[in-house]
Design a protein around this motif. Sequence first.
Motif, PDB file in Angstrom:
ATOM      1  N   VAL A   1      10.600 -60.937 -79.874  1.00 16.83           N
ATOM      2  CA  VAL A   1       8.712 -60.183 -79.783  1.00 16.83           C
ATOM      3  C   VAL A   1       8.557 -58.583 -80.620  1.00 16.83           C
ATOM      4  CG1 VAL A   1       7.038 -58.953 -77.843  1.00 16.83           C
ATOM      5  CG2 VAL A   1       8.625 -60.798 -77.581  1.00 16.83           C
ATOM      6  N   ARG A   2       8.289 -58.568 -81.498  1.00 16.37           N
ATOM      7  CA  ARG A   2       8.059 -57.042 -81.977  1.00 16.37           C
ATOM      8  C   ARG A   2       7.284 -56.739 -81.638  1.00 16.37           C
ATOM      9  NH1 ARG A   2       4.645 -55.185 -86.369  1.00 16.37           N
ATOM     10  NH2 ARG A   2       5.786 -54.509 -88.481  1.00 16.37           N
ATOM     11  N   VAL A   3       7.220 -55.155 -81.763  1.00 15.05           N
ATOM     12  CA  VAL A   3       6.520 -54.012 -81.122  1.00 15.05           C
ATOM     13  C   VAL A   3       6.670 -53.277 -81.807  1.00 15.05           C
ATOM     14  CG1 VAL A   3       6.659 -52.539 -78.755  1.00 15.05           C
ATOM     15  CG2 VAL A   3       7.802 -55.024 -78.765  1.00 15.05           C
ATOM     16  N   ALA A   4       5.532 -52.587 -81.941  1.00 17.70           N
ATOM     17  CA  ALA A   4       5.065 -51.591 -83.114  1.00 17.70           C
ATOM     18  C   ALA A   4       4.093 -51.066 -82.121  1.00 17.70           C
ATOM     19  CB  ALA A   4       4.370 -51.953 -84.551  1.00 17.70           C
ATOM     20  N   VAL A   5       4.083 -49.287 -82.612  1.00 16.10           N
ATOM     21  CA  VAL A   5       3.328 -47.792 -81.957  1.00 16.10           C
ATOM     22  C   VAL A   5       2.664 -47.108 -83.192  1.00 16.10           C
ATOM     23  CG1 VAL A   5       5.590 -46.514 -81.945  1.00 16.10           C
ATOM     24  CG2 VAL A   5       3.587 -46.199 -80.324  1.00 16.10           C
TER      25      VAL A   5
ATOM     26  N   THR B   1      12.418 -55.341 -82.549  1.00 21.20           N
ATOM     27  CA  THR B   1      12.194 -56.619 -82.071  1.00 21.20           C
ATOM     28  C   THR B   1      12.786 -56.963 -81.256  1.00 21.20           C
ATOM     29  OG1 THR B   1      11.621 -57.511 -84.080  1.00 21.20           O
ATOM     30  CG2 THR B   1      12.480 -58.724 -82.850  1.00 21.20           C
ATOM     31  N   THR B   2      12.346 -57.077 -79.876  1.00 23.52           N
ATOM     32  CA  THR B   2      13.334 -57.557 -78.330  1.00 23.52           C
ATOM     33  C   THR B   2      14.084 -58.557 -78.860  1.00 23.52           C
ATOM     34  OG1 THR B   2      11.425 -59.487 -77.454  1.00 23.52           O
ATOM     35  CG2 THR B   2      11.848 -57.320 -76.842  1.00 23.52           C
TER      36      THR B   2
ATOM     37  N   ALA C   1      10.089 -57.431 -73.110  1.00 27.87           N
ATOM     38  CA  ALA C   1       9.101 -58.613 -73.161  1.00 27.87           C
ATOM     39  C   ALA C   1       9.014 -60.176 -71.660  1.00 27.87           C
ATOM     40  CB  ALA C   1       8.734 -59.231 -74.443  1.00 27.87           C
ATOM     41  N   LYS C   2       8.964 -60.385 -70.964  1.00 29.74           N
ATOM     42  CA  LYS C   2       8.995 -61.481 -70.260  1.00 29.74           C
ATOM     43  C   LYS C   2       7.917 -62.591 -70.567  1.00 29.74           C
ATOM     44  CE  LYS C   2      11.519 -58.559 -66.958  1.00 29.74           C
ATOM     45  NZ  LYS C   2      11.373 -58.236 -65.928  1.00 29.74           N
TER      46      LYS C   2
END
Length: 148
Positions: free
Chosen positions: A52-56, A72-73, A41-42
């Motif tokens: 940045v929270r990432v879910a799939v 989370t990044t 994430a940028k």
Amino acid sequence: MKRFTILFLIATATAVNACSNDVGRTSPFVPTHVAELAGVAKTNAGAPLDSVRVAVAPLTERQGAFGSAAATTGSAGTFRLLFERFDPHVSASQADTVRVVITAQALKRSFAGQSGQPATRKDTVLLTLLPYGQTPIVETISFAFAPP
């Protein structure tokens, strides 16, 4: 009361022992397939973005259950997570694919919209699920965020 306690302990020990044994592919809680998702994430300027929270999640309903912990990044803006299928009815020896939606939310206040909600980006990816125990194929993705 003492007899009840002893019977309860025996029943509990039996249940724990049954759950801890390898139950093979007959249990719906044994992962049969796995894929890996990695990304970054940028900011729009290209700087790494932390928090940045990432879910799939699977995009369509398919037979079996799927699972993945969110990630989370960190300071490098990177994340990595596993996506698993739990399905005793699918051949555990063959690869399969599933289309998933990846949701990334910038949790920093400086990226929140006027409503105060986190800035959110979504994308879809086709993941290749390999039989569990094989080295998963890593799919990569990136997200860009701009402060409002």
